[in-house]
Each structure stands twice: as C-alpha cells, then as structure tokens.
Design a protein around this motif. Structure first.
Motif, PDB file in Angstrom:
ATOM      1  N   THR A   1      -6.674   4.939  -0.286  1.00 58.06           N
ATOM      2  CA  THR A   1      -7.005   3.599  -0.745  1.00 58.06           C
ATOM      3  C   THR A   1      -7.949   2.930   0.225  1.00 58.06           C
ATOM      4  N   SER A   2      -8.625   1.908  -0.260  1.00 61.72           N
ATOM      5  CA  SER A   2      -9.456   1.084   0.597  1.00 61.72           C
ATOM      6  C   SER A   2      -9.277  -0.361   0.166  1.00 61.72           C
ATOM      7  N   LYS A   3      -9.455  -1.271   1.133  1.00 63.48           N
ATOM      8  CA  LYS A   3      -9.291  -2.692   0.870  1.00 63.48           C
ATOM      9  C   LYS A   3     -10.687  -3.289   0.706  1.00 63.48           C
TER      10      LYS A   3
ATOM     11  N   LYS B   1       0.835  -1.201   0.000  1.00 58.06           N
ATOM     12  CA  LYS B   1       0.000   0.000   0.000  1.00 58.06           C
ATOM     13  C   LYS B   1       0.870   1.252   0.000  1.00 58.06           C
ATOM     14  N   LYS B   2       1.930   1.255   0.789  1.00 58.83           N
ATOM     15  CA  LYS B   2       2.840   2.403   0.816  1.00 58.83           C
ATOM     16  C   LYS B   2       3.543   2.580  -0.525  1.00 58.83           C
ATOM     17  N   GLU B   3       3.975   1.466  -1.128  1.00 58.42           N
ATOM     18  CA  GLU B   3       4.652   1.556  -2.424  1.00 58.42           C
ATOM     19  C   GLU B   3       3.721   2.114  -3.493  1.00 58.42           C
ATOM     20  N   VAL B   4       2.471   1.652  -3.507  1.00 60.70           N
ATOM     21  CA  VAL B   4       1.512   2.152  -4.488  1.00 60.70           C
ATOM     22  C   VAL B   4       1.229   3.624  -4.242  1.00 60.70           C
ATOM     23  N   GLN B   5       1.043   4.001  -2.984  1.00 59.71           N
ATOM     24  CA  GLN B   5       0.785   5.403  -2.671  1.00 59.71           C
ATOM     25  C   GLN B   5       1.949   6.291  -3.084  1.00 59.71           C
ATOM     26  N   GLN B   6       3.171   5.821  -2.863  1.00 63.21           N
ATOM     27  CA  GLN B   6       4.337   6.602  -3.266  1.00 63.21           C
ATOM     28  C   GLN B   6       4.416   6.721  -4.784  1.00 63.21           C
TER      29      GLN B   6
ATOM     30  N   GLN C   1      -8.235  -6.535  -2.733  1.00 65.67           N
ATOM     31  CA  GLN C   1      -7.686  -5.751  -3.813  1.00 65.67           C
ATOM     32  C   GLN C   1      -7.547  -4.309  -3.361  1.00 65.67           C
ATOM     33  N   LEU C   2      -6.608  -3.603  -3.951  1.00 61.04           N
ATOM     34  CA  LEU C   2      -6.364  -2.215  -3.631  1.00 61.04           C
ATOM     35  C   LEU C   2      -7.139  -1.365  -4.617  1.00 61.04           C
ATOM     36  N   MET C   3      -7.971  -0.454  -4.110  1.00 60.50           N
ATOM     37  CA  MET C   3      -8.804   0.356  -4.983  1.00 60.50           C
ATOM     38  C   MET C   3      -8.633   1.819  -4.626  1.00 60.50           C
ATOM     39  N   PRO C   4      -8.266   2.660  -5.586  1.00 61.10           N
ATOM     40  CA  PRO C   4      -8.140   4.081  -5.288  1.00 61.10           C
ATOM     41  C   PRO C   4      -9.508   4.704  -5.058  1.00 61.10           C
ATOM     42  N   SER C   5      -9.531   5.803  -4.354  1.00 57.08           N
ATOM     43  CA  SER C   5     -10.795   6.482  -4.073  1.00 57.08           C
ATOM     44  C   SER C   5     -11.395   7.067  -5.352  1.00 57.08           C
ATOM     45  N   ARG C   6     -12.665   7.461  -5.298  1.00 54.84           N
ATOM     46  CA  ARG C   6     -13.375   8.000  -6.469  1.00 54.84           C
ATOM     47  C   ARG C   6     -12.674   9.241  -7.021  1.00 54.84           C
TER      48      ARG C   6
END
Length: 135
Positions: free
Chosen positions: A102-104, A86-91, A113-118
C-alpha cells in the motif's frame, strides 16, 4: 518533602489510591483528546475559559495540556490509527487475494487515502472483471 506536601497542601490534591499522578494525568489527557476527536472540537477548546473552568471543577489538580501538545497527541494518534487500519486492510486482502503493498496519498480534499499497488489492482480487476480489459 512528601510529609510537608500532605500537611500543607492536602486540600489541593485529592488522594486517589492505586493511581499515581503520572498515570492519572495521562488518563485525563487521553480523555480530553478523545473528547476533541470524537466530538470534532477545535484544538483551541483547551484554551477556552469555560472548558478550563469545567475541568477545574471536575479535577482541581489537573493541568490541561496546551494546544501544541494536543496537536502532537492528535498526530501520534493519527499515525497509530493509520498503522492499525493499514494492517487490518492488508490482512483482509491477504485472506482474499494474497499479499498487498500500500501507499499513502492525498486526494483533492487532502485526505490521506489507502491505495493498493498497481499489481494488486490488476489482480482485483481480473478477479472481479474477467475477460478482455481496455486500459
């Protein structure tokens, strides 16, 4: 007591200089956990007779963790990996698009699964698909 243990039970536990029994146990527990995870073995392998014999031949003083303990270790490892990814994706997203939340959630196969916010998805759509959008 230590003198008694070394005198009476010296053949049961080999001396390993520089490694205490707690860190050795933890290291071996991690090795068993990695074996189970990397090779997709069932957690019940720690209860199988052949695996126990193999471990006993390699390290006679090592006591295998139970299936319940392995299950807890897998859950802990999952949470650690989840936070790392999650940290790597956010970075990566922050470097490209700015901030992300993100939300799980679990899809059909119940795989998290990792899903970005709207808000972030809209930003991506504007960046990738310029022009009018039909929702």
């Amino acid at each position: 007591m230590l003198r008694h243990y070394r005198a009476r039970h010296k053949n049961e536990v080999p001396d390993t200089p520089g490694i205490d029994s707690a860190s050795s146990k933890q290291m071996l527990d991690e090795a068993v956990l990695n074996f189970i995870l990397k090779d997709c073995q069932p957690l019940s392998i720690v209860e199988s007779e052949g695996f126990r014999e193999l471990v006993q031949a390699l390290q006679p003083s090592y006591i295998l963790p139970t299936r319940k303990t392995i299950k807890q270790m897998v859950a802990k490892k999952y949470e650690e990996e989840w936070e790392r990814v999650k940290k790597e994706v956010q970075q990566a997203v922050a470097m490209t698009f700015g901030s992300i939340s993100t939300s799980k959630w679990a899809g059909r196969p119940k795989v998290p699964q990792l899903m970005p916010s709207r808000r972030c998805r809209d930003t991506w759509q504007r960046a990738i698909l310029p022009g009018p959008r039909i929702l």
